[in-house]
Design a protein around this motif. Structure first.
Motif, PDB file in Angstrom:
ATOM      1  N   GLY A  14      -1.400  -4.031  -5.193  1.00 37.28           N
ATOM      2  CA  GLY A  14      -0.427  -4.270  -4.120  1.00 37.28           C
ATOM      3  C   GLY A  14      -0.384  -5.987  -4.068  1.00 37.28           C
ATOM      4  O   GLY A  14       0.377  -7.059  -3.578  1.00 37.28           O
ATOM      5  N   GLY A  49       2.740  -4.939   4.573  1.00 37.49           N
ATOM      6  CA  GLY A  49       2.788  -3.219   4.729  1.00 37.49           C
ATOM      7  C   GLY A  49       3.587  -2.550   2.894  1.00 37.49           C
ATOM      8  O   GLY A  49       2.926  -1.610   3.028  1.00 37.49           O
ATOM      9  N   SER A  52       0.363  -2.670   0.769  1.00 34.95           N
ATOM     10  CA  SER A  52      -0.056  -2.086   0.862  1.00 34.95           C
ATOM     11  C   SER A  52      -0.258  -0.748   0.860  1.00 34.95           C
ATOM     12  O   SER A  52      -0.410   0.272  -0.413  1.00 34.95           O
ATOM     13  CB  SER A  52      -0.629  -2.185   1.981  1.00 34.95           C
ATOM     14  N   ALA A  56      -1.143   1.371  -2.528  1.00 37.63           N
ATOM     15  CA  ALA A  56      -2.293   2.579  -2.474  1.00 37.63           C
ATOM     16  C   ALA A  56      -1.217   3.932  -3.519  1.00 37.63           C
ATOM     17  O   ALA A  56      -1.728   4.424  -4.059  1.00 37.63           O
ATOM     18  CB  ALA A  56      -1.782   2.986  -1.191  1.00 37.63           C
ATOM     19  N   THR A  74      -7.810   0.584  -0.479  1.00 42.66           N
ATOM     20  CA  THR A  74      -6.838  -0.277  -1.163  1.00 42.66           C
ATOM     21  C   THR A  74      -6.624  -1.216  -0.269  1.00 42.66           C
ATOM     22  O   THR A  74      -6.264  -2.506  -0.483  1.00 42.66           O
ATOM     23  CB  THR A  74      -5.787   0.638  -1.811  1.00 42.66           C
ATOM     24  N   GLY A  75      -5.839  -0.506   1.004  1.00 36.56           N
ATOM     25  CA  GLY A  75      -5.174  -1.508   2.275  1.00 36.56           C
ATOM     26  C   GLY A  75      -6.224  -2.551   2.683  1.00 36.56           C
ATOM     27  O   GLY A  75      -5.647  -3.489   2.934  1.00 36.56           O
ATOM     28  N   MET A 105      -1.587  -2.789   7.222  1.00 36.52           N
ATOM     29  CA  MET A 105      -1.896  -2.730   5.964  1.00 36.52           C
ATOM     30  C   MET A 105      -3.110  -1.515   5.404  1.00 36.52           C
ATOM     31  O   MET A 105      -2.047  -0.949   4.959  1.00 36.52           O
ATOM     32  CB  MET A 105      -3.008  -3.628   6.063  1.00 36.52           C
ATOM     33  N   VAL A 106      -3.454  -1.620   6.353  1.00 34.43           N
ATOM     34  CA  VAL A 106      -4.295   0.293   6.296  1.00 34.43           C
ATOM     35  C   VAL A 106      -3.449   1.335   6.375  1.00 34.43           C
ATOM     36  O   VAL A 106      -3.163   2.180   6.129  1.00 34.43           O
ATOM     37  CB  VAL A 106      -5.664  -0.057   7.474  1.00 34.43           C
ATOM     38  N   SER A 108      -0.096   1.222   5.998  1.00 32.51           N
ATOM     39  CA  SER A 108       0.765   1.490   5.900  1.00 32.51           C
ATOM     40  C   SER A 108      -0.202   2.175   3.915  1.00 32.51           C
ATOM     41  O   SER A 108       1.059   2.346   3.316  1.00 32.51           O
ATOM     42  CB  SER A 108       1.374  -0.262   4.726  1.00 32.51           C
ATOM     43  N   GLY A 109      -1.039   1.656   3.620  1.00 35.15           N
ATOM     44  CA  GLY A 109      -1.746   1.863   2.837  1.00 35.15           C
ATOM     45  C   GLY A 109      -2.274   3.165   3.117  1.00 35.15           C
ATOM     46  O   GLY A 109      -1.941   4.290   1.708  1.00 35.15           O
TER      47      GLY A 109
END
Length: 124
Positions: A14, A49, A52, A56, A74-75, A105-106, A108-109
């Motif tokens: 990422g 985004g 991430s 992920a 991961t995000g 980010m979280v 989209s992860g």
């Protein structure tokens, strides 16, 4: 542990995707003198985004399970690396922008993790 290794590999992928996309976008901004400066913030959030999601996705290809959890972790890790890089390079960070990037980010992860675990056929 397989989940930790997968998360770290996903974070590395990422971050590499993020760096590559930021390089491409910065090159486009430098070459094109007509783009509005306000679009930079939007581009950074979109790139965050995408990176991430891809990180992920790769993490789940290794762990083959726990898509939502590994994707979120991961995000979060990619977010922490980007915030740390921003603080190191500028000495400061915009909290509002950082929080919006964290949410993107979280999320989209998580989405990348769920898609990858469902696509691989390993549902646990």
């Amino acid at each position: 542990n397989k989940v930790i290794r997968a998360t770290l590999v996903g974070m590395a992928v990422g971050c590499a995707v993020c760096a590559l996309l930021l390089w491409i976008v910065s090159f486009i901004f430098v070459k094109s003198k007509t783009l509005p400066i306000g679009i930079i913030g939007v581009a950074v959030v979109v790139i965050a985004g995408i990176s991430s999601f891809v990180g992920a996705y790769f993490a789940i290809k290794i762990s083959k399970s726990n898509g939502l959890i590994v994707g979120a972790m991961t995000g979060i890790l990619i977010f922490l690396v980007t915030v740390l890089a921003g603080i190191i390079s500028t000495g400061q960070t915009d909290v509002t922008q950082a929080l919006s990037r964290a949410a993107v980010m979280v999320t989209s992860g998580c989405i990348g993790g769920v898609i990858a675990v469902n696509k691989s056929g390993s549902r646990r």
